[in-house]
Write a protein that holds these residues in place. Structure first.
Motif, short mmCIF file in Angstrom:
data_model
loop_
_atom_site.label_atom_id
_atom_site.label_comp_id
_atom_site.label_asym_id
_atom_site.label_seq_id
_atom_site.Cartn_x
_atom_site.Cartn_y
_atom_site.Cartn_z
N ILE A 10 0.86 -1.19 0.00
CA ILE A 10 0.00 0.00 0.00
C ILE A 10 0.89 1.24 0.00
CG2 ILE A 10 -1.76 1.28 1.25
CD1 ILE A 10 -2.73 -1.36 2.38
N ILE A 11 0.67 2.11 -0.96
CA ILE A 11 1.49 3.32 -1.12
C ILE A 11 0.59 4.54 -0.97
CG2 ILE A 11 3.02 4.61 -2.65
CD1 ILE A 11 3.70 1.98 -4.00
N ASN A 12 1.03 5.48 -0.17
CA ASN A 12 0.28 6.71 0.03
C ASN A 12 0.47 7.62 -1.17
OD1 ASN A 12 -1.00 8.95 0.97
ND2 ASN A 12 0.04 8.98 2.95
N PRO A 13 -0.60 8.17 -1.78
CA PRO A 13 -0.43 9.07 -2.94
C PRO A 13 0.35 10.33 -2.61
CG PRO A 13 -2.70 8.32 -2.75
CD PRO A 13 -2.00 7.89 -1.50
N ALA A 14 0.30 10.78 -1.35
CA ALA A 14 1.06 11.98 -0.98
C ALA A 14 2.55 11.77 -1.15
CB ALA A 14 0.73 12.38 0.47
N ILE A 15 3.01 10.51 -0.89
CA ILE A 15 4.43 10.23 -1.08
C ILE A 15 4.80 10.28 -2.56
CG2 ILE A 15 6.23 8.49 -0.73
CD1 ILE A 15 4.70 7.55 1.71
N LEU A 16 3.91 9.78 -3.42
CA LEU A 16 4.16 9.86 -4.86
C LEU A 16 4.22 11.30 -5.34
CD1 LEU A 16 1.85 6.98 -6.14
CD2 LEU A 16 4.33 6.92 -5.87
N ALA A 17 3.36 12.16 -4.78
CA ALA A 17 3.36 13.57 -5.18
C ALA A 17 4.65 14.26 -4.76
CB ALA A 17 2.15 14.28 -4.58
N ARG A 18 5.19 13.88 -3.58
CA ARG A 18 6.41 14.51 -3.12
C ARG A 18 7.61 14.06 -3.92
NH1 ARG A 18 4.20 13.66 2.20
NH2 ARG A 18 5.50 11.80 2.42
N THR A 19 7.61 12.80 -4.37
CA THR A 19 8.75 12.26 -5.11
C THR A 19 8.69 12.56 -6.60
OG1 THR A 19 7.58 10.15 -5.32
CG2 THR A 19 9.09 10.41 -3.44
N ARG A 20 7.64 13.18 -7.08
CA ARG A 20 7.52 13.50 -8.50
C ARG A 20 8.46 14.64 -8.86
NH1 ARG A 20 1.65 14.90 -10.16
NH2 ARG A 20 1.39 12.78 -9.33
N THR A 21 9.22 14.46 -9.93
CA THR A 21 10.18 15.47 -10.37
C THR A 21 9.48 16.46 -11.29
OG1 THR A 21 10.85 14.07 -12.20
CG2 THR A 21 12.14 13.91 -10.15
N VAL A 22 9.62 17.73 -11.00
CA VAL A 22 9.00 18.80 -11.78
C VAL A 22 10.11 19.75 -12.22
CG1 VAL A 22 7.31 20.65 -11.81
CG2 VAL A 22 6.90 18.60 -10.44
N ASN A 23 10.15 20.06 -13.48
CA ASN A 23 11.17 20.95 -14.04
C ASN A 23 10.70 22.39 -13.88
OD1 ASN A 23 13.37 22.00 -15.31
ND2 ASN A 23 12.67 21.45 -17.38
N LEU A 24 10.98 22.98 -12.74
CA LEU A 24 10.59 24.36 -12.50
C LEU A 24 11.64 25.30 -13.07
CD1 LEU A 24 9.38 24.10 -8.79
CD2 LEU A 24 7.98 24.20 -10.84
N LYS A 25 11.19 26.41 -13.64
CA LYS A 25 12.11 27.40 -14.20
C LYS A 25 12.50 28.45 -13.17
CE LYS A 25 10.55 26.86 -18.94
NZ LYS A 25 10.06 27.54 -20.16
N ILE A 26 12.02 28.31 -11.98
CA ILE A 26 12.40 29.23 -10.91
C ILE A 26 13.07 28.43 -9.80
CG2 ILE A 26 10.61 30.95 -11.37
CD1 ILE A 26 8.91 29.67 -9.24
N LYS A 27 14.02 29.05 -9.18
CA LYS A 27 14.78 28.37 -8.13
C LYS A 27 15.03 29.36 -7.00
CE LYS A 27 19.02 25.78 -7.23
NZ LYS A 27 20.30 25.30 -7.81
N TRP A 28 14.65 28.96 -5.82
CA TRP A 28 14.84 29.81 -4.64
C TRP A 28 16.09 29.38 -3.91
CZ3 TRP A 28 15.07 28.98 0.66
CH2 TRP A 28 15.01 30.13 1.46
N GLU A 29 16.94 30.32 -3.63
CA GLU A 29 18.15 30.06 -2.86
C GLU A 29 18.14 30.97 -1.64
OE1 GLU A 29 21.52 30.58 -5.31
OE2 GLU A 29 21.07 28.86 -6.60
N PRO A 30 18.44 30.45 -0.49
CA PRO A 30 18.45 31.31 0.71
C PRO A 30 19.52 32.38 0.59
CG PRO A 30 19.43 29.16 1.19
CD PRO A 30 18.84 29.07 -0.19
N PRO A 31 19.26 33.58 1.09
CA PRO A 31 20.26 34.65 1.01
C PRO A 31 21.51 34.29 1.81
CG PRO A 31 18.46 35.30 2.46
CD PRO A 31 18.05 34.01 1.81
N GLU A 32 22.62 34.81 1.34
CA GLU A 32 23.88 34.54 2.01
C GLU A 32 23.88 35.22 3.40
OE1 GLU A 32 28.70 35.19 1.30
OE2 GLU A 32 27.21 35.90 -0.17
#
Length: 290
Positions: free
Chosen positions: A17-39
């Protein structure tokens, strides 16, 4: 294969039995934005303390502060005089000499050591000296760790002194900042305070990315419309000339004057020059002019 159930997904081959929430978290999405914490800027660095100027190592041939008013050193031999210079003593004497130099540049009289201006100058000298020691590793590791804590404490004390001076005598406050090469950074109010978080940062990046995409599409559509202006004017000019000739042939009142046709022809010639200069190619689209 996976079969979908109301709350869970079951793998029939292995009966897992697999939880769908786990599948949603492990799905790879090619986002064109990337957040990086400030130095993160350390509390001891000049960018955090507001010191625009830095520690300048004095000439090692200068006499230490404790012996500057000694009348015996004026007539002493060079070998004896060199033993009382900064080069022959530990760095703490260099620190005292640098602090006295800053105090002399801002004090109002010879015995001015306890005024707010003189105390701010002394704190500034101590802060810059410890920053120089940490950056150049002039002390032991344990000493540098102590310096980091002392810099924060001295910076807080200097901040409150500058804040009080700003409220009491603003002209002297401005003169002192310019004289010591400082920058006063007041704390933001709670209303203007911004909490740095990944969620809020992604929201701002997403909004700015959507604005960029929208502007790019609008610019592309604007260029397309500018490119289609020339064939539109050409077709309009032909239609107006055709209508005028037909009205004259049928001997009916002309609704189109020569001035209107000349005005359209002038616009067409100007638009043609602009397109030739910018090398704009019109789209293959037929315009209907009514």
């Amino acid at each position: 294969m996976f079969s979908l159930i109301t709350k869970h997904t079951v793998n029939s081959s292995k009966n897992i039995i697999i939880n769908p929430a786990i599948l949603a978290r492990t799905r790879t999405v090619n986002l064109k934005i990337k957040w990086e914490p400030p130095e993160r800027i350390s509390r001891w660095k000049a960018e955090r303390t507001g010191d625009i100027g830095s520690f300048v190592l004095p000439d090692p041939t200068n006499i230490c502060v404790q012996y500057q008013f000694s009348s015996e050193l004026e007539n002493a031999e060079p070998n004896v005089r060199n033993q009382f210079t900064l080069g022959w003593h530990p760095l703490k004497y260099t620190k005292e000499f640098y602090e006295k130099t800053l105090i002399d540049s801002v004090r109002s009289h010879v015995y001015d050591y306890n005024s707010p201006v003189a105390m701010i100058a002394q704190l500034t000298g101590s802060i810059r000296y410890m920053q120089w020691c940490i950056a150049n590793q002039k002390e032991r590791r344990r000493t540098r760790e102590v310096y980091r804590l002392q810099i924060h404490k001295l910076t807080v004390g200097r901040f409150h002194m500058l804040k009080n001076l700003r409220q009491t005598d603003y002209k002297q406050y401005e003169w002192l900042l310019e004289r010591l090469d400082l920058q006063f950074k007041p704390k933001p109010s709670k209303e203007n305070e911004i909490m740095i978080s990944r969620k809020e940062g992604l929201r701002q990046l997403t909004n700015s990315y959507c604005e960029e995409v929208k502007n790019e599409k609008l610019d592309a559509y604007r260029k397309q419309l500018d490119a289609d202006k020339l064939p539109f004017l050409e077709q309009k000019l032909k239609n107006l000339e055709f209508i005028r000739n037909e009205q004259m042939a049928l001997k009916v009142p002309c609704t189109i004057t020569k001035e209107q046709i000349e005005e359209i022809r002038k616009q067409y010639e100007e638009m043609k020059k602009v397109h030739e200069a910018n090398k704009i190619q019109p789209t293959k689209k037929k315009w209907r002019v009514y």
